[in-house]
Design an enzyme around this catalytic site. Structure first.
Site, short mmCIF file in Angstrom:
data_model
loop_
_atom_site.label_atom_id
_atom_site.label_comp_id
_atom_site.label_asym_id
_atom_site.label_seq_id
_atom_site.Cartn_x
_atom_site.Cartn_y
_atom_site.Cartn_z
N SER A 192 19.91 0.07 -34.79
CA SER A 192 20.66 0.97 -33.89
C SER A 192 19.81 2.23 -33.39
CB SER A 192 21.73 1.91 -34.66
OG SER A 192 21.23 2.39 -35.77
N HIS A 226 14.75 30.26 -40.80
CA HIS A 226 15.63 29.24 -41.49
C HIS A 226 15.31 27.90 -41.32
CE1 HIS A 226 19.39 27.22 -42.93
NE2 HIS A 226 19.44 26.76 -41.63
N SER A 228 16.57 23.94 -41.64
CA SER A 228 17.60 22.76 -42.29
C SER A 228 17.57 21.59 -41.38
CB SER A 228 18.96 23.44 -42.48
OG SER A 228 19.71 23.60 -41.26
N ARG A 231 22.64 18.24 -42.53
CA ARG A 231 23.41 16.96 -43.01
C ARG A 231 24.01 17.34 -44.29
NH1 ARG A 231 19.00 12.12 -42.55
NH2 ARG A 231 20.76 11.03 -43.51
#
Length: 362
Positions: A192, A226, A228, A231
């Site tokens: 995919s 920051h 991240s 998830r």
């Protein structure tokens, strides 16, 4: 891998030899001032007649400008001096070359002398865009361990206008920026074709550039960042850091310019990955070389407290045939080896990867 690296080195050497220019631009001081006149010396091939006016390409960052310079003295011994005006919005390293015929690229360091620049590093005159590039922006593809792509987008936004409001009343505020960088790894060999991981890095920082010859560093950034991947558990990763990034720059006649900009940071939140300093450490050791407009090389090394680390090397070759609006295009090669190519796998070491593609900000 060794064969690929050898081929790249041979191509580099062949390209450099094939493109040795007959027309040479020389800056006797290597410096200029924004909005003021400056001088270049043009040396032509034997028997050439040097014109009364020359057209140049001026590159500052990722933007290109056209510039014309007028002869200020007669031709003598195959050389002639020319004078022109450095654009008022220029700042930092400016790369110049003849539009036609092909010449070398000469780098001139452009200084500013206004109060706003002294306090913030922002140019005066209201000509610097509110939004500009920050980290490299590229798209590269590799095939080791399956076909994968890596791409990065990055910008910074100046929060206060130095020509009005709070920025004019308090010039130091014009050095405040919001930055955003997004880096993605894309698995092109899976069925995919999913994104393996994406890192989101918003930041708030204050940027300063020196305007004199006495300060021992050329610039600095101080801020909070920051990072991240957005998830859910168990794949969630995030950190928050305070950082300072001093900047040193050197220019070597005929060799281009060098930068050393280590980013030193302290974690104040690392809940999703409490041992990340074992693999990243506390410093991104960053060095950069610019040949003067054609070749750009950047290296970033990390060394964790456990002895683990990583090395990222980017090599870009400018090409005039690849342009996106006013931006120059670059052929781009990227090599990564070590732990944590993305924040999801900060403690995982995968196969070394060489990827090829293009960049608009090397």
């Amino acid at each position: 891998m060794k064969a690929i690296v050898l081929v790249l080195c041979l191509l580099f050497a062949a390209d450099a030899a094939a493109q040795a220019p007959d027309w040479i631009l020389v800056s006797q001081t290597g410096r200029a001032e924004a909005g003021a006149s400056f001088e270049l010396l043009l040396i032509g091939p034997e028997g050439a007649t040097l014109p009364d006016e020359i057209a140049l390409r001026l590159r500052i960052g990722v933007s290109e400008l056209d510039l014309r310079m007028q002869a200020r003295s007669p031709q003598e011994d195959g050389r002639r001096a020319y004078v022109g005006t450095m654009p008022a919005a220029a700042a930092g390293a400016a790369a110049l070359e003849l539009a036609e015929p092909r010449s070398n690229v000469v780098v001139v360091l452009v200084a500013r002398r206004d109060a706003v620049q002294a306090l913030s590093g922002a140019p005066a005159g209201g000509e610097e865009p509110l939004m500009s590039e920050d980290e490299p922006m590229y798209f590269v593809v590799g095939t080791r361990g399956g076909t994968s792509a890596r791409f990065q987008l990055s910008f910074k936004y100046r929060l206060f206008d130095y020509s009005s409001g709070f920025g004019r009343e308090q010039p130091w505020l014009a050095g405040l920026y919001f930055g955003y960088t997004q880096n993605s790894l894309w698995d092109l060999s899976a069925e995919s074709r999913p994104f393996r991981d994406t890192s989101y890095q918003p930041s708030l920082f204050w940027k300063w550039q020196r305007t004199d010859e006495r300060t021992w560093i050329d610039g600095a950034r101080l801020g909070v960042e920051h990072e991240s991947n957005g998830r859910d558990d168990p794949f969630s990763r995030s950190i928050n850091i305070l950082f300072v990034r001093p900047e040193w720059r050197w220019k070597a006649a005929g060799l281009g310019s060098f930068e050393f900009t280590p980013k030193v940071y302290r974690y104040f939140d690392k809940g999703d990955n409490p041992d990340i300093e074992r693999y990243r450490g506390y410093v991104d050791w960053r060095a950069r070389y610019d040949s003067g407009g054609n070749w750009i090389a950047t290296g970033v090394a990390r060394y964790g407290t456990s002895g683990h680390g990583s090395l990222l090397v980017d090599l870009s070759r400018r090409t005039r045939d690849l342009k996106i609006g006013p931006l120059s295009g670059y052929l781009h090669a990227q090599y990564f080896n070590g732990y944590g190519e993305n924040i999801l796998d900060y403690n995982v070491r995968r196969k070394a990867q060489l990827r090829l593609g293009f960049a608009i900000v090397p």
